[in-house]
Design an enzyme around this catalytic site. Structure first.
Site, PDB file in Angstrom:
ATOM      1  N   SER A 137       0.673  -1.210  -0.164  1.00  0.00           N
ATOM      2  CA  SER A 137       0.282   0.213   0.230  1.00  0.00           C
ATOM      3  C   SER A 137       0.880   1.093  -0.433  1.00  0.00           C
ATOM      4  O   SER A 137       2.245   0.877   0.057  1.00  0.00           O
ATOM      5  CB  SER A 137      -1.127  -0.496   1.561  1.00  0.00           C
ATOM      6  OG  SER A 137      -1.494   1.092   1.606  1.00  0.00           O
ATOM      7  N   TYR A 150      -1.728  -1.073  10.548  1.00  0.00           N
ATOM      8  CA  TYR A 150      -2.011  -1.288   9.357  1.00  0.00           C
ATOM      9  C   TYR A 150      -0.614  -0.852   8.192  1.00  0.00           C
ATOM     10  O   TYR A 150      -0.058  -1.426   7.735  1.00  0.00           O
ATOM     11  CB  TYR A 150      -3.631  -0.735   8.676  1.00  0.00           C
ATOM     12  CG  TYR A 150      -3.516  -1.389   7.093  1.00  0.00           C
ATOM     13  CD1 TYR A 150      -3.817  -1.746   6.112  1.00  0.00           C
ATOM     14  CD2 TYR A 150      -2.817   0.259   6.331  1.00  0.00           C
ATOM     15  CE1 TYR A 150      -4.592  -1.564   5.272  1.00  0.00           C
ATOM     16  CE2 TYR A 150      -2.886  -0.069   5.046  1.00  0.00           C
ATOM     17  CZ  TYR A 150      -3.506  -0.881   4.211  1.00  0.00           C
ATOM     18  OH  TYR A 150      -3.990  -1.443   2.765  1.00  0.00           O
TER      19      TYR A 150
HETATM   20  P1  NAP Z   1     -10.898  -6.877   0.591  1.00  0.00           P
HETATM   21  O1  NAP Z   1     -12.022  -6.545  -0.430  1.00  0.00           O
HETATM   22  O2  NAP Z   1     -11.904  -6.279   2.024  1.00  0.00           O
HETATM   23  O3  NAP Z   1     -10.559  -8.151   0.453  1.00  0.00           O
HETATM   24  C1  NAP Z   1      -9.951  -8.739   1.420  1.00  0.00           C
HETATM   25  C2  NAP Z   1     -10.070 -10.174   0.947  1.00  0.00           C
HETATM   26  O4  NAP Z   1      -9.191 -10.740   2.647  1.00  0.00           O
HETATM   27  C3  NAP Z   1     -11.695 -10.284   2.093  1.00  0.00           C
HETATM   28  O5  NAP Z   1     -12.271 -11.950   0.933  1.00  0.00           O
HETATM   29  C4  NAP Z   1     -11.444 -11.009   3.056  1.00  0.00           C
HETATM   30  O6  NAP Z   1     -12.454 -11.401   3.310  1.00  0.00           O
HETATM   31  C5  NAP Z   1     -10.469 -11.980   3.039  1.00  0.00           C
HETATM   32  N1  NAP Z   1      -9.205 -11.962   4.253  1.00  0.00           N
HETATM   33  C6  NAP Z   1      -9.411 -10.859   5.689  1.00  0.00           C
HETATM   34  N2  NAP Z   1      -9.194 -11.231   6.735  1.00  0.00           N
HETATM   35  C7  NAP Z   1      -8.463 -12.220   6.066  1.00  0.00           C
HETATM   36  C8  NAP Z   1      -7.971 -13.650   7.125  1.00  0.00           C
HETATM   37  N3  NAP Z   1      -7.750 -13.735   8.578  1.00  0.00           N
HETATM   38  N4  NAP Z   1      -7.550 -14.923   6.143  1.00  0.00           N
HETATM   39  C9  NAP Z   1      -8.127 -14.935   5.014  1.00  0.00           C
HETATM   40  N5  NAP Z   1      -8.539 -14.503   4.228  1.00  0.00           N
HETATM   41  C10 NAP Z   1      -8.660 -12.823   4.881  1.00  0.00           C
HETATM   42  O7  NAP Z   1      -9.537  -6.165   0.174  1.00  0.00           O
HETATM   43  P2  NAP Z   1      -8.742  -5.415  -0.657  1.00  0.00           P
HETATM   44  O8  NAP Z   1      -9.144  -3.772  -0.183  1.00  0.00           O
HETATM   45  O9  NAP Z   1      -9.269  -5.862  -1.597  1.00  0.00           O
HETATM   46  O10 NAP Z   1      -7.447  -4.967   0.085  1.00  0.00           O
HETATM   47  C11 NAP Z   1      -6.343  -6.422  -0.251  1.00  0.00           C
HETATM   48  C12 NAP Z   1      -5.068  -5.932   0.215  1.00  0.00           C
HETATM   49  O11 NAP Z   1      -4.759  -5.073  -0.693  1.00  0.00           O
HETATM   50  C13 NAP Z   1      -4.829  -5.499   1.021  1.00  0.00           C
HETATM   51  O12 NAP Z   1      -3.772  -6.212   2.066  1.00  0.00           O
HETATM   52  C14 NAP Z   1      -5.084  -4.553   1.336  1.00  0.00           C
HETATM   53  O13 NAP Z   1      -4.881  -3.340   2.882  1.00  0.00           O
HETATM   54  C15 NAP Z   1      -4.193  -4.004  -0.092  1.00  0.00           C
HETATM   55  N6  NAP Z   1      -4.944  -2.968  -0.548  1.00  0.00           N
HETATM   56  C16 NAP Z   1      -6.363  -2.030  -0.253  1.00  0.00           C
HETATM   57  C17 NAP Z   1      -6.681  -0.384  -0.591  1.00  0.00           C
HETATM   58  C18 NAP Z   1      -7.698  -0.448  -1.617  1.00  0.00           C
HETATM   59  O14 NAP Z   1      -7.542   0.751  -1.495  1.00  0.00           O
HETATM   60  N7  NAP Z   1      -8.686  -1.210  -1.029  1.00  0.00           N
HETATM   61  C19 NAP Z   1      -5.426   0.178  -0.604  1.00  0.00           C
HETATM   62  C20 NAP Z   1      -3.960  -0.423  -0.744  1.00  0.00           C
HETATM   63  C21 NAP Z   1      -3.621  -1.282  -0.765  1.00  0.00           C
HETATM   64  P3  NAP Z   1     -13.573 -11.179   4.983  1.00  0.00           P
HETATM   65  O15 NAP Z   1     -13.680  -9.664   3.867  1.00  0.00           O
HETATM   66  O16 NAP Z   1     -14.716 -12.268   4.819  1.00  0.00           O
HETATM   67  O17 NAP Z   1     -12.919  -9.728   6.026  1.00  0.00           O
END
Ligand code: NAP
Length: 255
Positions: A137, A150
């Site tokens: 990130s 985070y």
């Molecule tokens: P998301 O839509 O919430 O997807 C994350 C997935 O990880 C969800 O399916 C979630 O399941 C799962 N997860 C959470 N805790 C877990 C655990 N203990 N064991 C296994 N799976 C787990 O999030 P996203 O935005 O796609 O983010 C994905 C990655 O990108 C993260 O590392 C985040 O920090 C990074 N990121 C995101 C952004 C952004 O703006 N979205 C920006 C920079 C970096 P549940 O939904 O059931 O909890």
């Protein structure tokens, strides 16, 4: 908005494991790697979502809670492309930050990636080829208030990625971080509500005044755009890109 797949990538005969592949960026990564011909192992805490994505990608659902490190150690080890993606966010001032949430975030976002790298490297070394892509990130590079757990976990992931790059260099394994700004996913939807509560403003104001405050381009990144960068990192011309942190952040960290 749909994002075209423009990177020419052939992963036939390769196995890819994506964590948090049931939603958002992880799902887009699983879809992209499957489109390139990889057998995809879809890991997510949400069994229903994992099965849905596995069905859509012709992959294999392996439901697992990454905060359970024994469960992480039991995941498949014969993996050629590892995408450390699963993550969660908790927004609170340091003085009120719940200690158990801090620990949970370190386990899921820093310790589980370490266990997975350790698990899959022997297979990658044996084949003389491997690609590890850590979805970090902008918060792996800089901080924001109220996100202590985070930001700490993402900085740890950056360090892990660089050490992996150094150790894997002679064995055909690259390791890189992708550093997105705000991406249009359920994680961000949850943050909008959290930031609105912390700052005492409307959710509609959060996107313009807080989320995209520092972005030069006032747009949310699409998950498929992150997945396309991942695809490039798996191509032959990317073989010398390692230990890098590649931003896709609308100019946020250019300040
Ligand atoms: P998301 O839509 O919430 O997807 C994350 C997935 O990880 C969800 O399916 C979630 O399941 C799962 N997860 C959470 N805790 C877990 C655990 N203990 N064991 C296994 N799976 C787990 O999030 P996203 O935005 O796609 O983010 C994905 C990655 O990108 C993260 O590392 C985040 O920090 C990074 N990121 C995101 C952004 C952004 O703006 N979205 C920006 C920079 C970096 P549940 O939904 O059931 O909890």
């Amino acid at each position: 908005m749909t994002t075209a797949q423009v990177v020419d990538l052939d992963l036939a005969g390769r196995t890819a494991l994506v964590t948090g592949a049931g939603s958002g960026i992880g799902r887009a990564c699983a879809e992209r790697l499957a489109a390139a011909g990889a057998d995809v192992v879809v890991v997510d805490i949400d069994e229903r979502a994992a099965k849905e994505v596995a069905a859509a990608t012709g992959g294999r659902a392996v439901p697992a809670d990454l905060s359970d490190l024994d469960a992480v150690d039991a995941l498949p080890a014969a993996v050629d492309v590892l995408v450390n993606n699963a993550g969660l966010q908790v927004v609170a001032p340091l003085t009120e930050f719940p200690a158990h949430e801090y620990s949970l975030i370190q386990r899921v976002m820093a310790e589980a990636p370490f266990r997975l790298v350790k698990l899959v490297l022997p297979h990658m070394y044996e084949r003389g080829w491997g690609r590890i892509v850590n979805i970090s990130s902008v918060h792996g590079l800089i901080a924001s208030p109220f996100k202590a757990a985070y930001v700490s976990a993402k900085h740890a992931l950056q360090g892990l990625s660089k050490v992996t790059a150094l150790e894997g260099a002679a064995r055909g394994v690259t390791s890189n971080c992708i550093n997105p700004g705000f991406v249009r996913t359920p994680l961000v939807d949850k943050q909008i509500a959290g930031q609105a509560a912390v700052h005492g403003i409307d959710e509609s104001e959060v996107i313009g005044t807080i989320l995209l405050d520092r972005a030069a381009i006032k747009e949310l990144v699409e998950p498929a755009e992150v997945a396309e960068l991942l695809a490039y990192l798996c191509t032959p011309p990317a073989r010398l890109i390692t230990g890098a942190s590649i931003t896709i952040d609308c100019g946020w960290t250019a300040h």
